[in-house]
Design a protein around this motif. Structure first.
Motif, PDB file in Angstrom:
ATOM      1  N   ILE A 279       0.811  -1.210   0.000  1.00 15.71           N
ATOM      2  CA  ILE A 279       0.000   0.000   0.000  1.00 15.71           C
ATOM      3  C   ILE A 279       0.852   1.271   0.000  1.00 15.71           C
ATOM      4  CG2 ILE A 279      -0.242   0.165   2.520  1.00 15.71           C
ATOM      5  CD1 ILE A 279      -2.942   0.766  -0.180  1.00 15.71           C
ATOM      6  N   SER A 280       2.025   1.222   0.647  1.00 14.93           N
ATOM      7  CA  SER A 280       2.895   2.412   0.672  1.00 14.93           C
ATOM      8  C   SER A 280       3.384   2.767  -0.726  1.00 14.93           C
ATOM      9  CB  SER A 280       4.094   2.163   1.594  1.00 14.93           C
ATOM     10  OG  SER A 280       3.680   1.949   2.911  1.00 14.93           O
ATOM     11  N   LEU A 281       3.628   1.755  -1.546  1.00 16.75           N
ATOM     12  CA  LEU A 281       4.091   1.999  -2.912  1.00 16.75           C
ATOM     13  C   LEU A 281       2.983   2.631  -3.747  1.00 16.75           C
ATOM     14  CD1 LEU A 281       6.002  -1.362  -3.484  1.00 16.75           C
ATOM     15  CD2 LEU A 281       6.975   0.870  -2.928  1.00 16.75           C
ATOM     16  N   ILE A 282       1.754   2.173  -3.531  1.00 16.32           N
ATOM     17  CA  ILE A 282       0.625   2.755  -4.266  1.00 16.32           C
ATOM     18  C   ILE A 282       0.385   4.191  -3.805  1.00 16.32           C
ATOM     19  CG2 ILE A 282      -1.834   2.547  -4.744  1.00 16.32           C
ATOM     20  CD1 ILE A 282      -1.541  -0.472  -4.404  1.00 16.32           C
TER      21      ILE A 282
ATOM     22  N   VAL B 236       6.202 -13.527  -5.238  1.00 15.85           N
ATOM     23  CA  VAL B 236       5.283 -12.457  -5.630  1.00 15.85           C
ATOM     24  C   VAL B 236       6.090 -11.317  -6.243  1.00 15.85           C
ATOM     25  CG1 VAL B 236       3.588 -10.787  -4.816  1.00 15.85           C
ATOM     26  CG2 VAL B 236       3.662 -13.070  -3.806  1.00 15.85           C
ATOM     27  N   ILE B 237       5.634 -10.849  -7.407  1.00 15.48           N
ATOM     28  CA  ILE B 237       6.331  -9.773  -8.126  1.00 15.48           C
ATOM     29  C   ILE B 237       5.376  -8.587  -8.251  1.00 15.48           C
ATOM     30  CG2 ILE B 237       7.520  -9.127 -10.245  1.00 15.48           C
ATOM     31  CD1 ILE B 237       7.902 -12.210 -10.706  1.00 15.48           C
ATOM     32  N   PHE B 238       5.763  -7.455  -7.691  1.00 13.32           N
ATOM     33  CA  PHE B 238       4.919  -6.259  -7.670  1.00 13.32           C
ATOM     34  C   PHE B 238       5.682  -5.117  -8.331  1.00 13.32           C
ATOM     35  CE2 PHE B 238       3.193  -2.420  -5.705  1.00 13.32           C
ATOM     36  CZ  PHE B 238       1.820  -2.633  -5.861  1.00 13.32           C
ATOM     37  N   THR B 239       5.063  -4.478  -9.326  1.00 10.36           N
ATOM     38  CA  THR B 239       5.725  -3.371 -10.028  1.00 10.36           C
ATOM     39  C   THR B 239       4.770  -2.188 -10.140  1.00 10.36           C
ATOM     40  OG1 THR B 239       5.045  -4.189 -12.211  1.00 10.36           O
ATOM     41  CG2 THR B 239       7.186  -4.927 -11.367  1.00 10.36           C
ATOM     42  N   ILE B 240       5.353  -1.005 -10.108  1.00  7.37           N
ATOM     43  CA  ILE B 240       4.602   0.239 -10.327  1.00  7.37           C
ATOM     44  C   ILE B 240       5.431   1.153 -11.222  1.00  7.37           C
ATOM     45  CG2 ILE B 240       3.706   2.357  -9.288  1.00  7.37           C
ATOM     46  CD1 ILE B 240       2.860   0.892  -6.892  1.00  7.37           C
ATOM     47  N   GLU B 241       4.772   1.751 -12.193  1.00  3.87           N
ATOM     48  CA  GLU B 241       5.388   2.782 -13.030  1.00  3.87           C
ATOM     49  C   GLU B 241       4.500   4.023 -12.952  1.00  3.87           C
ATOM     50  OE1 GLU B 241       6.191   1.640 -17.003  1.00  3.87           O
ATOM     51  OE2 GLU B 241       7.093  -0.301 -16.463  1.00  3.87           O
TER      52      GLU B 241
END
Length: 345
Positions: free
Chosen positions: A257-260, A287-292
């Motif tokens: 949630i902090s990344l979002i 688990v692979i989580f990415t944000i751009e």
């Protein structure tokens, strides 16, 4: 009496039973003179047992572990010397026939007197050293267990602190977002408050466990993203891709949630087009989580939030997934990229 104490007592009884029956085991099929066994084997064994348990229960704890080495050595040497004298007296009084058959210790046939006393002393040193070895090992095991327990308690305390720190941080940022909607769109503000209540219910009542199903975290993230989309303009495009099937994977709660939050805080502009792409996949148990997102740095006069989100995440990852995670961020072509991999159990 607990199970461990029963096992310890049975182990001690078994060892002494084996030692006391050893003469008959070694001389199986041969005639064994009981008086010789008593004089030369069982009486010394009784003294060995006294030395062992005297040190095991009293002397090692009271003197050796408290670094009172001189009294410890003196008491043991005095005890051994006393037992040697008692043994000689018992043999001379009750086993005279055996003593007559044995060669004199200083007649040149047997070993010299000094050598005989030296060997006797060594035999009585064996139970002493054995008790020291056992007691020291037990103390080391206990110390290690206490050390691990203390480290685990510290870890849990720190994680709990970080978890409680995250909740007001999240709530504060969400309220800031809702506040900005009150004048612009009261209806959207109402919807946001309703959505926030659902999110807070999850945070308060379902995230106290060490791990939660990944599907619940995904549902939580979807609700939060939908909440955040209410306050952004039409110039902001938000897309996300989450798996829909049940994976059976469990993760620590509130990791992503902090990344979002960070993406919406620094990746959205009121006047320029912006794009946020969020993706979560998994491969086996990883688990692979990415944000751009576009990069619109926080202005120096912007005092909203406290900036603890990513720091909090980094600390939690190091505590929860030490050597089992990869967390990377970079700025590329004015796009801020985040890549997080977690190896779950």
């Amino acid at each position: 009496m607990n199970k461990n104490n029963k096992i310890t007592i049975l182990s001690h009884l078994l060892v002494w039973f084996v030692l006391f029956t050893m003469p008959y085991v070694l001389s199986y099929g041969q005639e064994q003179e009981i008086s010789r066994v008593i004089a030369h084997f069982w009486i010394p064994l009784v003294f060995y047992a006294i030395i062992f348990y005297l040190n095991y229960f009293v002397l090692i704890e009271s003197f050796l572990f408290t670094k009172k080495l001189v009294p410890f050595i003196a008491i043991n040497l005095g005890t051994i010397a006393l037992f040697l004298l008692i043994k000689e007296q018992i043999e001379a009084t009750f086993f005279q026939d055996i003593m007559r058959k044995a060669p004199e210790k200083n007649d040149g046939v047997g070993p010299p007197l000094k050598m005989f006393i030296y060997i006797q002393m060594l035999s009585y040193m064996a139970p002493l050293l054995f008790s020291i070895a056992i007691k020291t090992t037990q103390r080391w095991v206990k110390t290690e267990a206490e050390s691990k327990e203390a480290a685990n308690f510290k870890l849990q305390s720190e994680l709990q602190h970080l978890h409680y720190q995250l909740q007001p941080h999240f709530f504060f940022n969400s309220l800031n977002n809702i506040y900005s909607l009150v004048d612009i769109s009261p209806e959207q503000a109402k919807k946001s408050i309703h959505s926030l209540s659902k999110l807070m219910r999850y945070m308060l009542y379902e995230t106290n466990l060490e791990v939660v199903p990944l599907t619940k975290e995904i549902d939580f993230m979807k609700k939060y993203i939908d909440l955040m989309k209410l306050r952004v303009s039409d110039k902001t495009e938000v897309t996300y891709n989450f798996p829909t099937e049940e994976s059976g994977i469990h993760v620590a709660p509130l990791l992503f949630i902090s990344l979002i939050e960070n993406a919406f805080k620094h990746g959205v502009s009121a006047s320029k087009e912006s794009h946020i792409n969020i993706s979560l996949t998994y491969k086996e148990k990883t688990v692979i989580f990415t944000i751009e997102n576009d990069n619109f740095p926080k202005q120096s006069d912007d005092k909203s939030g406290s900036g603890i989100g990513l720091q909090n995440l980094d600390k939690r990852l190091k505590l929860l997934y030490a050597n089992k995670h990869s967390f990377k961020t970079c700025l590329e072509n004015e796009r801020f990229l985040v890549h997080l991999e977690i190896e779950t159990v």
